[in-house]
Design a protein around this motif. Structure first.
Motif, mmCIF file in Angstrom:
data_model
loop_
_atom_site.group_PDB
_atom_site.id
_atom_site.type_symbol
_atom_site.label_atom_id
_atom_site.label_comp_id
_atom_site.label_asym_id
_atom_site.label_seq_id
_atom_site.Cartn_x
_atom_site.Cartn_y
_atom_site.Cartn_z
ATOM 1 N N VAL A 1 0.863 -1.174 0.000
ATOM 2 C CA VAL A 1 0.000 0.000 0.000
ATOM 3 C C VAL A 1 0.904 1.230 0.000
ATOM 4 O O VAL A 1 2.024 1.210 0.534
ATOM 5 C CB VAL A 1 -0.961 0.046 1.219
ATOM 6 C CG1 VAL A 1 -1.968 -1.081 1.140
ATOM 7 C CG2 VAL A 1 -0.193 0.023 2.526
ATOM 8 N N SER A 2 0.429 2.280 -0.627
ATOM 9 C CA SER A 2 1.187 3.521 -0.643
ATOM 10 C C SER A 2 0.220 4.660 -0.908
ATOM 11 O O SER A 2 -0.968 4.432 -1.187
ATOM 12 C CB SER A 2 2.284 3.492 -1.721
ATOM 13 O OG SER A 2 1.727 3.388 -3.013
ATOM 14 N N LYS A 3 0.729 5.863 -0.780
ATOM 15 C CA LYS A 3 -0.068 7.038 -1.069
ATOM 16 C C LYS A 3 0.611 7.828 -2.177
ATOM 17 O O LYS A 3 1.828 7.842 -2.286
ATOM 18 C CB LYS A 3 -0.173 7.934 0.178
ATOM 19 C CG LYS A 3 -1.019 7.323 1.273
ATOM 20 C CD LYS A 3 -1.053 8.198 2.509
ATOM 21 C CE LYS A 3 -2.092 7.674 3.468
ATOM 22 N NZ LYS A 3 -3.467 7.968 3.023
ATOM 23 N N GLY A 4 -0.199 8.454 -2.982
ATOM 24 C CA GLY A 4 0.349 9.274 -4.051
ATOM 25 C C GLY A 4 -0.164 10.688 -3.977
ATOM 26 O O GLY A 4 -1.307 10.920 -3.568
ATOM 27 N N SER B 1 -4.791 13.608 -3.519
ATOM 28 C CA SER B 1 -4.155 12.514 -2.783
ATOM 29 C C SER B 1 -4.846 11.219 -3.141
ATOM 30 O O SER B 1 -6.079 11.145 -3.162
ATOM 31 C CB SER B 1 -4.288 12.760 -1.272
ATOM 32 O OG SER B 1 -3.824 11.632 -0.554
ATOM 33 N N LEU C 1 -4.738 6.675 -2.963
ATOM 34 C CA LEU C 1 -4.263 5.444 -2.326
ATOM 35 C C LEU C 1 -3.971 4.428 -3.409
ATOM 36 O O LEU C 1 -4.790 4.222 -4.315
ATOM 37 C CB LEU C 1 -5.346 4.892 -1.388
ATOM 38 C CG LEU C 1 -5.070 3.527 -0.753
ATOM 39 C CD1 LEU C 1 -3.939 3.621 0.267
ATOM 40 C CD2 LEU C 1 -6.332 2.967 -0.107
ATOM 41 N N ARG D 1 -8.615 10.058 -2.793
ATOM 42 C CA ARG D 1 -9.122 10.400 -1.466
ATOM 43 C C ARG D 1 -10.173 11.496 -1.608
ATOM 44 O O ARG D 1 -9.960 12.500 -2.290
ATOM 45 C CB ARG D 1 -7.997 10.924 -0.577
ATOM 46 C CG ARG D 1 -6.978 9.900 -0.185
ATOM 47 C CD ARG D 1 -7.391 9.072 1.015
ATOM 48 N NE ARG D 1 -7.690 9.880 2.172
ATOM 49 C CZ ARG D 1 -8.267 9.417 3.275
ATOM 50 N NH1 ARG D 1 -8.608 8.145 3.373
ATOM 51 N NH2 ARG D 1 -8.513 10.218 4.287
#
Lengths: 131, 131, 131
Positions: free
Chosen positions: C91-94, C105, C107, C129
């Motif tokens: 999992v990461s955020k961009g 933002s 996910l 998001r």
């Protein structure tokens, strides 16, 4: 001593700080113990929030109306530094994405400790960057 | 040769780029030698700044009125690539947080070298992302 | 088993996600195979894009008029988790930087697999998001 901190330890601490944003943004307050020690101090005084001295206090504060969370928390610029006394200091930067696509930048100053369940934060202080 | 670059080396280079943002945002110009070699070239021509060829020149430029620093520098997307000639190229992305919560995105192209004090950048070029 | 995933593996997966932003922002569609397996599924349904089931389909979609790419893709908050069945979830955020310096933002939920050429993503899902 500093030499006791391996690259594996430092990498784990990086991912610990990465995980924090996922928990907060998903409001997984019941999982904050994955990031913090049970008696962790959280200092968000700079955001007009009271000091908390346990995960339970923090979870209650953050689930309540006093906390105003941004849309997303992004962690960057993590630097792990072992101190001479064996404790581990971590500094990092956070981007908080707000409504309307504007952001705030903050500084995190943490203390990480090794526990039987892996690395956890025993102390976190967050301050907002301002001119 | 590429195989001479360990994961520990690559991790150290990641944290070196992370440290950069902390130094700049705290205006710790006297500590730029923690990130750059004494004779490092910094190319911010894309921001209408003159080329500098030493840490001392860079510190002087950045402490002066010509440099207009954003509120915060966030480092992301670090990729470390050893070249066949033994040098190490690093690309990364930066987010500069400006006043009013708007951001700019830039690309960093670096060369990292191993020194007796650890990894340092001997070359950095920054360009702003534009349409 | 989880123990089969070394820190070197996890670090490689971090850099794999870092590389993604460089490829997309430089429109290096022909190099998407450096990040994805040939038969990778990409789910950007949340952005009103059709599911793709190969790198070739993805490259064609992204090179075309239907895809509206932000100015820059920044990867943060990467957490790598080996599953009991041997697969690896990431999992990461961009942060997507748009015109005018506003950001979005997102996910990312990925599956990484080990190939003869190194780690690749066999599945990626991105969601925006929102409040």
């Amino acid at each position: 001593v500093p030499s006791a901190l391996s690259f594996e330890d430092r990498f784990e601490i990086h991912e610990l700080l990465h995980l924090y944003g996922h928990l907060v943004d998903s409001q997984r307050w019941e999982d904050l113990g994955l990031v913090f020690t049970p008696d962790a101090t959280y200092d968000a005084l700079d955001f007009d929030l009271p000091l908390t001295h346990s995960v339970a206090e923090l979870a209650e504060l953050w689930a309540g109306p006093q906390a105003r969370h941004p849309l997303a928390h992004h962690a960057t610029n993590i630097v792990v530094t072992p101190d001479d006394d064996g404790s581990v200091r971590v500094v990092s930067k956070g981007i908080g994405v707000g409504d309307g696509g504007r952001v705030g930048s903050c500084l995190y100053e943490d203390v990480a400790v090794r526990t039987d369940d892996g690395w956890r934060l025993s102390y976190r202080k967050v301050t907002l960057r301002r001119r």
